[in-house]
Design a protein around this motif. Structure first.
Motif, PDB file in Angstrom:
ATOM      1  N   ARG A 158       0.873  -1.382  -0.207  1.00 27.54           N
ATOM      2  CA  ARG A 158      -0.070   0.110   0.224  1.00 27.54           C
ATOM      3  C   ARG A 158       0.972   1.374   0.317  1.00 27.54           C
ATOM      4  O   ARG A 158       0.542   2.475  -0.336  1.00 27.54           O
ATOM      5  CB  ARG A 158      -0.707  -0.092   1.403  1.00 27.54           C
ATOM      6  CG  ARG A 158      -1.761  -1.017   1.396  1.00 27.54           C
ATOM      7  CD  ARG A 158      -2.868  -0.755   2.796  1.00 27.54           C
ATOM      8  NE  ARG A 158      -3.564  -2.318   2.575  1.00 27.54           N
ATOM      9  CZ  ARG A 158      -5.736  -2.081   1.713  1.00 27.54           C
ATOM     10  NH1 ARG A 158      -5.447  -0.644   1.063  1.00 27.54           N
ATOM     11  NH2 ARG A 158      -6.053  -3.006   1.505  1.00 27.54           N
ATOM     12  N   ARG A 159       1.962   0.858   0.541  1.00 25.33           N
ATOM     13  CA  ARG A 159       3.021   2.261   0.857  1.00 25.33           C
ATOM     14  C   ARG A 159       4.025   2.469  -1.049  1.00 25.33           C
ATOM     15  O   ARG A 159       4.182   3.457  -1.088  1.00 25.33           O
ATOM     16  CB  ARG A 159       3.811   2.344   1.702  1.00 25.33           C
ATOM     17  CG  ARG A 159       3.380   2.237   2.822  1.00 25.33           C
ATOM     18  CD  ARG A 159       4.185   2.727   4.307  1.00 25.33           C
ATOM     19  NE  ARG A 159       5.570   1.304   3.878  1.00 25.33           N
ATOM     20  CZ  ARG A 159       5.177   0.387   4.999  1.00 25.33           C
ATOM     21  NH1 ARG A 159       4.248   0.121   5.548  1.00 25.33           N
ATOM     22  NH2 ARG A 159       6.655  -0.067   4.585  1.00 25.33           N
ATOM     23  N   SER A 160       3.930   1.650  -1.514  1.00 22.86           N
ATOM     24  CA  SER A 160       5.025   1.061  -2.557  1.00 22.86           C
ATOM     25  C   SER A 160       4.771   0.625  -3.880  1.00 22.86           C
ATOM     26  O   SER A 160       4.062  -0.714  -3.486  1.00 22.86           O
ATOM     27  CB  SER A 160       6.467   0.787  -2.043  1.00 22.86           C
ATOM     28  OG  SER A 160       7.490   0.068  -3.733  1.00 22.86           O
ATOM     29  N   ASP A 161       4.809   1.484  -4.890  1.00 25.70           N
ATOM     30  CA  ASP A 161       3.842   0.555  -6.364  1.00 25.70           C
ATOM     31  C   ASP A 161       5.167   0.483  -6.552  1.00 25.70           C
ATOM     32  O   ASP A 161       4.635  -0.977  -7.344  1.00 25.70           O
ATOM     33  CB  ASP A 161       3.896   1.815  -7.078  1.00 25.70           C
ATOM     34  CG  ASP A 161       5.252   2.907  -7.375  1.00 25.70           C
ATOM     35  OD1 ASP A 161       6.085   2.578  -7.861  1.00 25.70           O
ATOM     36  OD2 ASP A 161       5.394   3.680  -6.740  1.00 25.70           O
ATOM     37  N   ASP A 162       5.643   0.198  -6.032  1.00 26.90           N
ATOM     38  CA  ASP A 162       7.463  -0.717  -6.848  1.00 26.90           C
ATOM     39  C   ASP A 162       6.744  -2.438  -6.488  1.00 26.90           C
ATOM     40  O   ASP A 162       7.330  -3.468  -6.861  1.00 26.90           O
ATOM     41  CB  ASP A 162       8.871  -0.711  -6.573  1.00 26.90           C
ATOM     42  CG  ASP A 162       9.371   0.581  -6.842  1.00 26.90           C
ATOM     43  OD1 ASP A 162       8.948   0.896  -7.449  1.00 26.90           O
ATOM     44  OD2 ASP A 162       9.808   1.760  -6.323  1.00 26.90           O
ATOM     45  N   ALA A 163       6.595  -2.656  -5.025  1.00 20.84           N
ATOM     46  CA  ALA A 163       6.181  -3.414  -4.112  1.00 20.84           C
ATOM     47  C   ALA A 163       5.509  -4.370  -4.783  1.00 20.84           C
ATOM     48  O   ALA A 163       4.819  -5.346  -5.025  1.00 20.84           O
ATOM     49  CB  ALA A 163       5.775  -3.146  -2.803  1.00 20.84           C
ATOM     50  N   THR A 164       3.907  -3.053  -5.001  1.00 24.87           N
ATOM     51  CA  THR A 164       2.695  -4.112  -6.242  1.00 24.87           C
ATOM     52  C   THR A 164       3.214  -4.809  -7.161  1.00 24.87           C
ATOM     53  O   THR A 164       2.542  -5.769  -7.617  1.00 24.87           O
ATOM     54  CB  THR A 164       1.658  -2.926  -5.447  1.00 24.87           C
ATOM     55  OG1 THR A 164       1.659  -2.389  -4.546  1.00 24.87           O
ATOM     56  CG2 THR A 164       0.426  -3.713  -6.282  1.00 24.87           C
ATOM     57  N   ASP A 165       3.403  -3.639  -7.767  1.00 26.42           N
ATOM     58  CA  ASP A 165       4.151  -3.914  -9.116  1.00 26.42           C
ATOM     59  C   ASP A 165       4.857  -5.631  -9.159  1.00 26.42           C
ATOM     60  O   ASP A 165       5.558  -6.698 -10.223  1.00 26.42           O
ATOM     61  CB  ASP A 165       5.494  -3.185  -9.986  1.00 26.42           C
ATOM     62  CG  ASP A 165       4.200  -2.481 -10.652  1.00 26.42           C
ATOM     63  OD1 ASP A 165       3.005  -2.066 -10.930  1.00 26.42           O
ATOM     64  OD2 ASP A 165       4.925  -1.014 -11.293  1.00 26.42           O
ATOM     65  N   ALA A 166       6.169  -5.674  -8.750  1.00 29.08           N
ATOM     66  CA  ALA A 166       6.492  -6.667  -7.944  1.00 29.08           C
ATOM     67  C   ALA A 166       5.704  -8.274  -7.857  1.00 29.08           C
ATOM     68  O   ALA A 166       6.134  -9.457  -8.332  1.00 29.08           O
ATOM     69  CB  ALA A 166       7.745  -6.591  -6.856  1.00 29.08           C
ATOM     70  N   VAL A 167       4.807  -7.388  -6.787  1.00 27.23           N
ATOM     71  CA  VAL A 167       3.702  -9.071  -6.169  1.00 27.23           C
ATOM     72  C   VAL A 167       2.959  -9.346  -8.180  1.00 27.23           C
ATOM     73  O   VAL A 167       2.390 -10.619  -8.342  1.00 27.23           O
ATOM     74  CB  VAL A 167       2.909  -8.524  -5.823  1.00 27.23           C
ATOM     75  CG1 VAL A 167       1.758 -10.041  -5.373  1.00 27.23           C
ATOM     76  CG2 VAL A 167       3.595  -8.623  -4.445  1.00 27.23           C
ATOM     77  N   VAL A 168       2.966  -8.264  -8.994  1.00 31.14           N
ATOM     78  CA  VAL A 168       1.915  -8.773  -9.624  1.00 31.14           C
ATOM     79  C   VAL A 168       2.847  -9.506 -10.995  1.00 31.14           C
ATOM     80  O   VAL A 168       1.976 -10.360 -11.687  1.00 31.14           O
ATOM     81  CB  VAL A 168       1.118  -7.017 -10.585  1.00 31.14           C
ATOM     82  CG1 VAL A 168       1.326  -7.630 -11.995  1.00 31.14           C
ATOM     83  CG2 VAL A 168       0.059  -6.630 -10.047  1.00 31.14           C
ATOM     84  N   ALA A 169       3.671  -8.624 -10.670  1.00 33.38           N
ATOM     85  CA  ALA A 169       4.454  -9.382 -12.198  1.00 33.38           C
ATOM     86  C   ALA A 169       5.232 -11.219 -10.917  1.00 33.38           C
ATOM     87  O   ALA A 169       4.972 -12.377 -11.933  1.00 33.38           O
ATOM     88  CB  ALA A 169       6.293  -9.076 -11.336  1.00 33.38           C
ATOM     89  N   ALA A 170       5.414 -11.237 -10.090  1.00 33.64           N
ATOM     90  CA  ALA A 170       4.847 -12.753 -10.090  1.00 33.64           C
ATOM     91  C   ALA A 170       3.764 -14.080  -9.630  1.00 33.64           C
ATOM     92  O   ALA A 170       4.007 -14.672 -10.346  1.00 33.64           O
ATOM     93  CB  ALA A 170       5.482 -12.589  -8.196  1.00 33.64           C
ATOM     94  N   ILE A 171       2.762 -12.971  -9.957  1.00 33.57           N
ATOM     95  CA  ILE A 171       1.511 -13.086 -10.657  1.00 33.57           C
ATOM     96  C   ILE A 171       1.221 -13.729 -11.558  1.00 33.57           C
ATOM     97  O   ILE A 171       1.166 -14.856 -12.563  1.00 33.57           O
ATOM     98  CB  ILE A 171       0.090 -12.798 -10.108  1.00 33.57           C
ATOM     99  CG1 ILE A 171      -0.233 -12.138  -8.383  1.00 33.57           C
ATOM    100  CG2 ILE A 171      -0.539 -12.789 -10.694  1.00 33.57           C
ATOM    101  CD1 ILE A 171      -1.085 -11.462  -8.297  1.00 33.57           C
ATOM    102  N   THR A 172       1.815 -12.612 -12.606  1.00 35.16           N
ATOM    103  CA  THR A 172       2.008 -13.365 -14.211  1.00 35.16           C
ATOM    104  C   THR A 172       3.256 -14.158 -14.556  1.00 35.16           C
ATOM    105  O   THR A 172       2.479 -14.740 -15.154  1.00 35.16           O
ATOM    106  CB  THR A 172       2.701 -11.563 -15.244  1.00 35.16           C
ATOM    107  OG1 THR A 172       1.226 -10.462 -14.567  1.00 35.16           O
ATOM    108  CG2 THR A 172       2.482 -12.253 -16.377  1.00 35.16           C
ATOM    109  N   ALA A 173       3.999 -14.329 -14.091  1.00 38.04           N
ATOM    110  CA  ALA A 173       4.637 -15.627 -14.002  1.00 38.04           C
ATOM    111  C   ALA A 173       3.989 -16.745 -13.376  1.00 38.04           C
ATOM    112  O   ALA A 173       4.571 -18.426 -14.102  1.00 38.04           O
ATOM    113  CB  ALA A 173       6.647 -15.231 -13.114  1.00 38.04           C
TER     114      ALA A 173
END
Length: 249
Positions: A196-211
């Motif tokens: 919720r504080r870091s869009d970088d962290a959220t994008d990393a999670v989304v990248a892992a889901i896409t993987a």
């Protein structure tokens, strides 16, 4: 299955890595690190069953040919073609054009935008993986696959724009809400507040889901005609199935 997502930046300070542990019909976020250096990224990729990296894996073939021709002498400019038109062929990869046609989301140009700095870092990371014996296929058939979180989010019908930077934390929070509501199988655990504080962290999670989607074969793949170019330029894997179904495998 362990999937890893890397939101890559030119420097460690804006680079995030997320680890997702998939089991029992769901996924638990094992760890999220913001400020990831090269050693941490390589170790994460080495330990992944599949990893999504948010960065171009290569440059447009026509751009490479153009620069090589310029280095060796003089380039040949297409006759009676507007400069903006022929420069466009040097600016965007085949996969970039496919993403625009499929989602309306336009990736940054690796040859004409600052993301080129990040791509240089990515090239070094992929080379290190290859040296360590991990298969590297820029078309996404190896352990790593090129992803574009904003495009993944758009494919899943979630907020895909306006959540970047500190001024947009409200929109980022809305995105995290949407992600948890749609992907009820996702357990952010103690890492929810960081997302919720870091869009970088959220994008990393989304990248892992896409993987995960890539590992299950639920992403776009280059056609037979596009495949040779994808192996040199890279290929952005776009999810082809519903987000809610990824937890079931």
């Amino acid at each position: 299955m362990i999937t890893v997502g890397v939101d890559l930046a030119a420097e460690a300070v804006r680079t995030a890595v997320a680890w997702l542990d998939w089991s029992d019909g769901g996924a638990r976020v094992r760890e999220v690190v913001v400020g990831a250096d090269d050693d941490l990224i390589v170790e994460a990729l080495m330990g992944a069953d599949k990893a999504g990296v948010d960065c171009p894996f290569g440059w447009p073939d026509r751009f490479v040919d153009f620069v090589t021709a310029h280095r060796n002498g003089h380039v040949e400019v297409p006759a009676e073609v507007a400069g903006r038109t022929w420069r466009g062929d040097l600016t965007y990869r085949v996969t970039d054009r496919v993403v625009v046609e499929s989602t309306g989301q336009r990736p940054l140009s690796v040859s004409a935008d600052r993301i080129g700095h990040t791509a240089m870092r990515c090239a070094a990371l992929l080379a290190e993986l290859a040296r360590r014996g991990r298969p590297v296929d820029r078309a996404g058939n190896g352990v790593v696959v090129e992803v574009y979180p904003a495009a993944s989010l758009r494919c899943w019908g979630l907020t895909s724009n306006g959540y970047k930077r500190a001024a947009n934390l409200g929109t980022l929070g809305l995105l995290v809400d949407q992600l948890q509501e749609t992907a009820s199988w996702l357990d952010l655990g103690t890492h929810e507040q960081l997302c919720r504080r870091s869009d970088d962290a959220t994008d990393a999670v989304v990248a892992a889901i896409t993987a995960r989607a890539a590992a299950l074969g639920r992403v776009t793949a280059p056609t037979q005609e596009q495949a040779p170019t994808a192996r040199s330029e890279g290929w952005i894997a776009l999810p082809t199935g519903a987000l809610r179904d990824l937890g079931r495998g």
